[in-house]
Enzyme design. Structure first.
Site, PDB file in Angstrom:
ATOM      1  N   LYS A   1      89.014  38.521 -61.504  1.00  0.00           N
ATOM      2  CA  LYS A   1      89.046  39.952 -60.981  1.00  0.00           C
ATOM      3  C   LYS A   1      90.307  40.164 -60.518  1.00  0.00           C
ATOM      4  O   LYS A   1      90.787  39.924 -59.433  1.00  0.00           O
ATOM      5  CB  LYS A   1      88.234  40.417 -60.256  1.00  0.00           C
ATOM      6  CG  LYS A   1      88.076  41.967 -60.117  1.00  0.00           C
ATOM      7  CD  LYS A   1      87.159  42.433 -59.095  1.00  0.00           C
ATOM      8  CE  LYS A   1      87.105  44.232 -58.912  1.00  0.00           C
ATOM      9  NZ  LYS A   1      88.380  44.591 -58.309  1.00  0.00           N
TER      10      LYS A   1
ATOM     11  N   TYR B   1      87.085  49.795 -46.950  1.00  0.00           N
ATOM     12  CA  TYR B   1      86.577  50.627 -47.918  1.00  0.00           C
ATOM     13  C   TYR B   1      85.271  50.630 -48.548  1.00  0.00           C
ATOM     14  O   TYR B   1      84.237  51.547 -48.800  1.00  0.00           O
ATOM     15  CB  TYR B   1      87.647  50.687 -49.073  1.00  0.00           C
ATOM     16  CG  TYR B   1      87.289  51.763 -50.306  1.00  0.00           C
ATOM     17  CD1 TYR B   1      87.490  53.290 -50.141  1.00  0.00           C
ATOM     18  CD2 TYR B   1      86.806  51.258 -51.399  1.00  0.00           C
ATOM     19  CE1 TYR B   1      87.239  54.116 -51.217  1.00  0.00           C
ATOM     20  CE2 TYR B   1      86.206  52.384 -52.490  1.00  0.00           C
ATOM     21  CZ  TYR B   1      86.601  53.649 -52.267  1.00  0.00           C
ATOM     22  OH  TYR B   1      86.359  54.407 -53.233  1.00  0.00           O
TER      23      TYR B   1
END
Length: 685
Positions: free
Chosen positions: A119, A40
């Protein structure tokens, strides 16, 4: 639209936007991503590059101008007071250096202090607190409008329903991530599998799917947690923060979970040190992460830097190498393990994932292949985390070619050609040639020589490795063809060591039928079952000829164990090894009378032994009890008939007294068994 732009560029832009929109919908709305993040990200970078080269082609509905996807119609819409924007990504050190340079130049400073944190790979959430009470919770959605999942969020116990601040702000939007810890994810998938329900590809999918349930009761049963990493809108706050790190401390005081691995770092060198430090810890962290985040720590500086269309200029996500990638299954082969288990392995078109080039991935077993519907020729999602063996996570069904082929588990062992069998209650298929199959050779020999089997002292793992690797021993009967000179020539062996091993091999020729049966390594046949088989049949040949129905007449032998035994003896190679052990190696034992066990007071009774007996060892006492038709158990229960007590008894003695179970000393045991004192003294000599 400019007419000077080549037609192929226009077509590619349209195709990219359509494909990215589809992936956004599957990821953000359906919670069913069809490609890994790395693929992606590559598509998105290509889109940004084309739009940067042709800015007149940028349109308001381009994915580059959006954050996620439109919210589902199943949930009420919530408009974010402050947009929930995504972060731009850094994939290499040069991207981080460029980010820091742009920030320094915009602020006119030589060095910047950053707040750094992992993250999280979860679902971004905004929690609105009004006068200190949790009021509304929403997903990110498209960044401007999210889904109202307040009822579901109230079931997440890591989210406080009231702030601890005695003078809370009139409004405080807490931003963070709903995630599922690794251990909870693994347990959830085990439970899902046990119930015959779908399992989740990764913790992020599990968290998103759990939170976006229409029934909050379903969410309540899922082990979700929440980590805060910032705020959105705030009104009427008594405290005024100047640093992002101070803000996180405030959120901790309000009883929110905040990443304990967060740091404050100045300059690019410290940022890259932090990236490497967290990368080394990544596999040991309790949650999944896909990178680290750098944020300018000074909140005033954040305001000055501002935002671009979809991301802040004051923060960036530094991603780790992808742990997932898409590649092609070139073939499916079968490995045979040391216990005979057949494991299907996907031979992959080489793909770079998790920092290494992967060419093979485990498919676990035949059921997993069927459940995931993996076929030869498929495009599959492969995952590699740290040092974990790569595995095929799922099939990209949209890319399945018409030429894909269904895998069929072989009926014969690919190593030795023996029959492959899968028992009804097992997921694993196994080669039935336990004593003969080269893949199982080392394990079979180690078990054969173990103390409770043939008791060949000195025949350990390192010696067995050499014997097999040099092709000196192929099956247990070859052990009895060895000589001292051959052994002495091996590494770490001397004449004395070789002589000791040869003496142990020679001594093992005189054994018992029960030990020999156990030494064969028949699946599901432990020591107790081997003794029961020996006592029931009395002769090895009688047991070898018995079918499953006859085997099930043995106490505690059910259909699964009976099938294992019958299958083992039906394999020609196993019978040949047994014949060689008996006729050539001259392994022998005293004859038993089979079913004709003396029926006395001990017959059919259950005994428990505790403490040290004056003349009998634990094994000798157990052997005498079993010879008299009794059984020896490891723990005391209401089904125990007698507890035999020696010196220094343990808790079993206390339990026997509490349950009022008859207690015997050694003399009492021998009297019950009908043994004379002279036979007892003889056995202890």
């Amino acid at each position: 639209m400019s007419t000077s732009v080549p037609a192929d560029v226009v077509r590619r832009l349209r195709a990219l936007r359509e494909e990215i929109d589809t992936h956004n919908y599957r990821y953000h709305v359906l919670d069913q991503p069809s490609v890994p993040d790395s693929e992606y990200d590559a598509l998105f970078r290509e889109l940004l590059a084309l739009e940067a080269a042709h800015p007149d082609l940028v349109t308001p509905d381009s994915p580059s101008q959006r954050v996620g996807a439109a919210p589902r119609a199943d949930f009420a819409a919530v408009t974010h007071r402050v947009p929930m924007l995504s972060l731009n990504n850094a994939f290499g050190e040069e991207d981080v250096i460029a980010f820091d340079r742009r920030a320094r130049e915009a602020l006119g400073v030589d060095a910047i202090e950053y707040a750094t944190e992992p993250k999280f790979d979860g679902l971004a959430i905004s929690l609105a607190y009004e006068d200190g009470r949790f009021a509304v919770g929403a997903t990110r959605g498209d960044g401007f409008t999210g889904e109202d999942v307040t009822a579901n969020l109230r079931t997440v116990r890591a989210i406080p329903l009231r702030l601890a601040d005695p003078s809370p702000p009139r409004l405080l939007e807490v931003r963070g991530e709903v995630i599922m810890l690794k251990r909870d994810f693994e347990k959830l998938n085990r439970d899902q599998l046990a119930r015959g329900e779908k399992i989740f590809a990764n913790p992020r999918n599990a968290a998103a799917g759990s939170l976006r349930q229409l029934d909050p009761k379903v969410t309540a049963r899922r082990p979700l947690t929440f980590f805060a990493y910032g705020i959105g809108a705030v009104e009427g706050a008594a405290e005024h923060w100047t640093k992002h790190a101070e803000l996180l401390q405030y959120l901790m005081r309000q009883r929110f979970r905040v990443a304990p691995e967060r740091r404050v770092a100045s300059g690019v060198a410290r940022l890259l040190d932090y990236y490497r430090e967290i990368g080394e810890q990544r596999d040991r962290l309790p949650y999944e992460i896909d990178g680290v985040v750098y944020k300018v720590n000074d909140l005033k500086a954040q305001e000055r830097l501002g935002f671009v269309a979809r991301a802040p200029r004051f923060a960036i996500a530094h991603k780790y190498p992808a742990e997932e990638a898409v590649t092609e299954v070139m073939d499916i082969e079968v490995n045979v393990g040391r216990t005979g288990a057949l494991t299907p392995v996907a031979r992959l078109k080489p793909v770079f994932v998790g920092g290494v080039t992967v060419t093979n991935a485990t498919l676990h077993n035949e059921d997993e292949i069927r459940r995931k519907d993996v076929r030869i020729g498929d495009q599959v999602l492969v995952r590699r985390a740290g040092d974990v063996i790569p595995e095929v996570v799922s099939v990209v069904r949209e890319r399945r070619p018409a030429t894909s082929r269904v895998f069929v588990m072989p009926a014969l062992c690919p190593v030795c050609g023996s029959r492959v069998e899968r028992l009804p209650d097992e997921a694993v298929a196994r080669c039935t040639a336990g004593l003969y199959c080269p893949a199982q050779r080392k394990q079979a020999l180690l078990h054969f020589a173990s103390r409770r089997a043939m008791d060949i002292e000195g025949l350990g793992e390192k010696l067995v490795d050499q014997l097999v690797d040099r092709d000196l021993v192929r099956d247990p009967s070859d052990l009895y063809r060895l000589n001292e000179a051959t052994l002495a020539d091996l590494d770490r062996m001397a004449e004395k060591s070789a002589a000791n091993v040869m003496a142990a091999i020679e001594a093992s020729k005189n054994t018992t039928l029960a030990r020999f049966i156990y030494a064969l390594g028949i699946r599901n046949v432990g020591e107790a079952t081997a003794k029961d088989l020996a006592q029931h049949f009395g002769r090895l040949c009688a047991m070898m000829k018995a079918g499953p129905a006859a085997l099930e007449q043995v106490p505690d032998v059910g259909p699964v164990v009976a099938a294992s035994i019958a299958s083992f003896f039906s394999e020609r190679h196993n019978r040949e090894v047994i014949v060689s052990l008996r006729r050539r190696a001259r392994v022998k034992w005293a004859k038993l009378v089979g079913r004709a066990i003396r029926v006395g007071a001990a017959h059919g009774k259950t005994f428990v032994l505790t403490g040290t007996l004056p003349h009998l060892s634990r094994e000798e006492a157990q052997g005498r009890i079993e010879a008299a038709g009794g059984k020896v158990a490891g723990s005391v229960s209401r089904k125990t008939d007698y507890v035999v007590v020696g010196a220094d008894p343990g808790a079993k003695y206390e339990r026997a007294l509490a349950l009022e179970i008859p207690v015997l000393d050694e003399d009492g045991l021998m009297a019950l068994l009908g043994d004379s004192p002279s036979s007892r003294q003889g056995s202890s000599a």
